[in-house]
Write a protein that holds these residues in place. Structure first.
Motif, mmCIF file in Angstrom:
data_model
loop_
_atom_site.group_PDB
_atom_site.id
_atom_site.type_symbol
_atom_site.label_atom_id
_atom_site.label_comp_id
_atom_site.label_asym_id
_atom_site.label_seq_id
_atom_site.Cartn_x
_atom_site.Cartn_y
_atom_site.Cartn_z
ATOM 1 N N GLY A 81 66.384 84.470 90.909
ATOM 2 C CA GLY A 81 66.959 84.004 89.648
ATOM 3 C C GLY A 81 68.407 83.570 89.809
ATOM 4 N N ASN A 82 69.189 84.382 90.494
ATOM 5 C CA ASN A 82 70.588 84.017 90.724
ATOM 6 C C ASN A 82 70.703 82.756 91.572
ATOM 7 N N TYR A 83 69.856 82.636 92.578
ATOM 8 C CA TYR A 83 69.880 81.452 93.430
ATOM 9 C C TYR A 83 69.525 80.204 92.628
ATOM 10 N N LEU A 84 68.497 80.283 91.796
ATOM 11 C CA LEU A 84 68.086 79.125 91.013
ATOM 12 C C LEU A 84 69.149 78.725 89.985
ATOM 13 N N VAL A 85 69.806 79.696 89.375
ATOM 14 C CA VAL A 85 70.909 79.379 88.461
ATOM 15 C C VAL A 85 72.023 78.683 89.222
ATOM 16 N N ALA A 86 72.371 79.209 90.395
ATOM 17 C CA ALA A 86 73.420 78.584 91.208
ATOM 18 C C ALA A 86 73.049 77.152 91.576
ATOM 19 N N CYS A 87 71.787 76.920 91.924
ATOM 20 C CA CYS A 87 71.339 75.560 92.251
ATOM 21 C C CYS A 87 71.429 74.649 91.033
ATOM 22 N N ALA A 88 71.090 75.169 89.864
ATOM 23 C CA ALA A 88 71.177 74.369 88.634
ATOM 24 C C ALA A 88 72.633 74.009 88.327
ATOM 25 N N ILE A 89 73.541 74.957 88.509
ATOM 26 C CA ILE A 89 74.968 74.686 88.285
ATOM 27 C C ILE A 89 75.451 73.631 89.263
ATOM 28 N N GLN A 90 75.048 73.769 90.526
ATOM 29 C CA GLN A 90 75.469 72.797 91.538
ATOM 30 C C GLN A 90 74.913 71.401 91.222
ATOM 31 N N ALA A 91 73.667 71.336 90.768
ATOM 32 C CA ALA A 91 73.026 70.054 90.516
ATOM 33 C C ALA A 91 73.524 69.377 89.236
ATOM 34 N N LYS A 92 73.972 70.137 88.251
ATOM 35 C CA LYS A 92 74.408 69.535 86.981
ATOM 36 C C LYS A 92 75.816 70.031 86.661
ATOM 37 N N ASN A 93 75.928 71.136 85.922
ATOM 38 C CA ASN A 93 77.215 71.781 85.647
ATOM 39 C C ASN A 93 76.968 73.131 84.999
ATOM 40 N N ALA A 94 77.996 73.953 84.938
ATOM 41 C CA ALA A 94 77.842 75.325 84.440
ATOM 42 C C ALA A 94 77.432 75.357 82.977
ATOM 43 N N THR A 95 77.965 74.454 82.172
ATOM 44 C CA THR A 95 77.670 74.454 80.743
ATOM 45 C C THR A 95 76.196 74.182 80.483
ATOM 46 N N LEU A 96 75.685 73.085 81.013
ATOM 47 C CA LEU A 96 74.289 72.734 80.735
ATOM 48 C C LEU A 96 73.321 73.696 81.414
ATOM 49 N N ALA A 97 73.639 74.108 82.633
ATOM 50 C CA ALA A 97 72.755 75.061 83.319
ATOM 51 C C ALA A 97 72.644 76.357 82.522
ATOM 52 N N SER A 98 73.765 76.835 82.004
ATOM 53 C CA SER A 98 73.728 78.102 81.259
ATOM 54 C C SER A 98 73.004 77.952 79.929
ATOM 55 N N LEU A 99 73.154 76.797 79.288
ATOM 56 C CA LEU A 99 72.468 76.604 78.010
ATOM 57 C C LEU A 99 70.954 76.532 78.175
ATOM 58 N N ILE A 100 70.480 76.047 79.307
ATOM 59 C CA ILE A 100 69.046 76.028 79.576
ATOM 60 C C ILE A 100 68.590 77.403 80.070
ATOM 61 N N GLU A 101 69.375 78.006 80.949
ATOM 62 C CA GLU A 101 69.028 79.305 81.534
ATOM 63 C C GLU A 101 68.921 80.393 80.462
ATOM 64 N N ILE A 102 69.633 80.206 79.367
ATOM 65 C CA ILE A 102 69.621 81.217 78.306
ATOM 66 C C ILE A 102 68.243 81.335 77.640
ATOM 67 N N SER A 103 67.305 80.476 78.038
ATOM 68 C CA SER A 103 65.949 80.571 77.498
ATOM 69 C C SER A 103 65.141 81.699 78.140
ATOM 70 N N TYR A 104 65.746 82.466 79.045
ATOM 71 C CA TYR A 104 65.005 83.525 79.735
ATOM 72 C C TYR A 104 64.377 84.576 78.820
ATOM 73 N N PRO A 105 64.830 84.770 77.574
ATOM 74 C CA PRO A 105 64.105 85.729 76.727
ATOM 75 C C PRO A 105 62.646 85.359 76.491
ATOM 76 N N LEU A 106 62.323 84.073 76.573
ATOM 77 C CA LEU A 106 60.924 83.667 76.342
ATOM 78 C C LEU A 106 59.993 84.225 77.418
ATOM 79 N N PRO A 107 60.305 84.085 78.726
ATOM 80 C CA PRO A 107 59.450 84.743 79.718
ATOM 81 C C PRO A 107 59.493 86.274 79.624
ATOM 82 N N ILE A 108 60.597 86.828 79.137
ATOM 83 C CA ILE A 108 60.671 88.286 78.974
ATOM 84 C C ILE A 108 59.580 88.755 78.016
#
Length: 143
Positions: A81-108
């Motif tokens: 999970g941490n690796y994939l978030v880091a890859c998303a930040i690297q590929a786009k930016n911290a703001t957009l990656a975090s706004l998408i990543e915050i959807s993790y409650p749905l799989p929870i």
């Protein structure tokens, strides 16, 4: 007190994401960055956990509430999970990656139901989850 912990985590994660983006722009790979973070955490947390009885706690957890596979699965999930978030930040930016990543409650919700046989859904949680899905779609379509 849980709300203080959760909001504090939000502040700390926000700082971490922005600093990670700076590292990635300086051509540090997500793998190297996470290795440094993990090493730092290990050096700080492992001695403290051992002092508090880490091995006994793990033994009790496996014997009482968890199957043997859940500990490595949790560790691998945390790392991936941490690796994939880091890859998303690297590929786009911290703001957009975090706004998408915050959807993790749905799989929870799904994993809680499948693995634990529990759900903590209320009308507020359902409305909030729906807003998360709408937010992810809006962010994806307009960015």
């Amino acid at each position: 007190m849980w709300i203080i912990y959760a909001l504090s985590a939000s502040v700390v994660w926000g700082l971490d994401y922005v600093l990670a983006e700076r590292f990635f722009k300086a051509r540090v790979s997500p793998l190297s960055f996470l290795a440094l973070q993990s090493l730092t955490a290990t050096l700080i947390l492992f001695p403290l956990a051992m002092r508090r009885g880490l091995l006994g706690e793990l033994r009790n957890a496996v014997n009482v509430q968890m199957g043997w596979w859940q500990i490595p699965a949790a560790l691998i999930g945390f790392t991936a999970g941490n690796y994939l978030v880091a890859c998303a930040i690297q590929a786009k930016n911290a703001t957009l990656a975090s706004l998408i990543e915050i959807s993790y409650p749905l799989p929870i919700v799904l994993f809680s139901l499948v693995l634990l046989g529990t759900t903590h859904l209320s009308m507020g949680a359902l409305v909030g989850g729906s807003l998360i899905v709408i937010g992810v779609v809006v962010i994806y379509l307009f960015n």
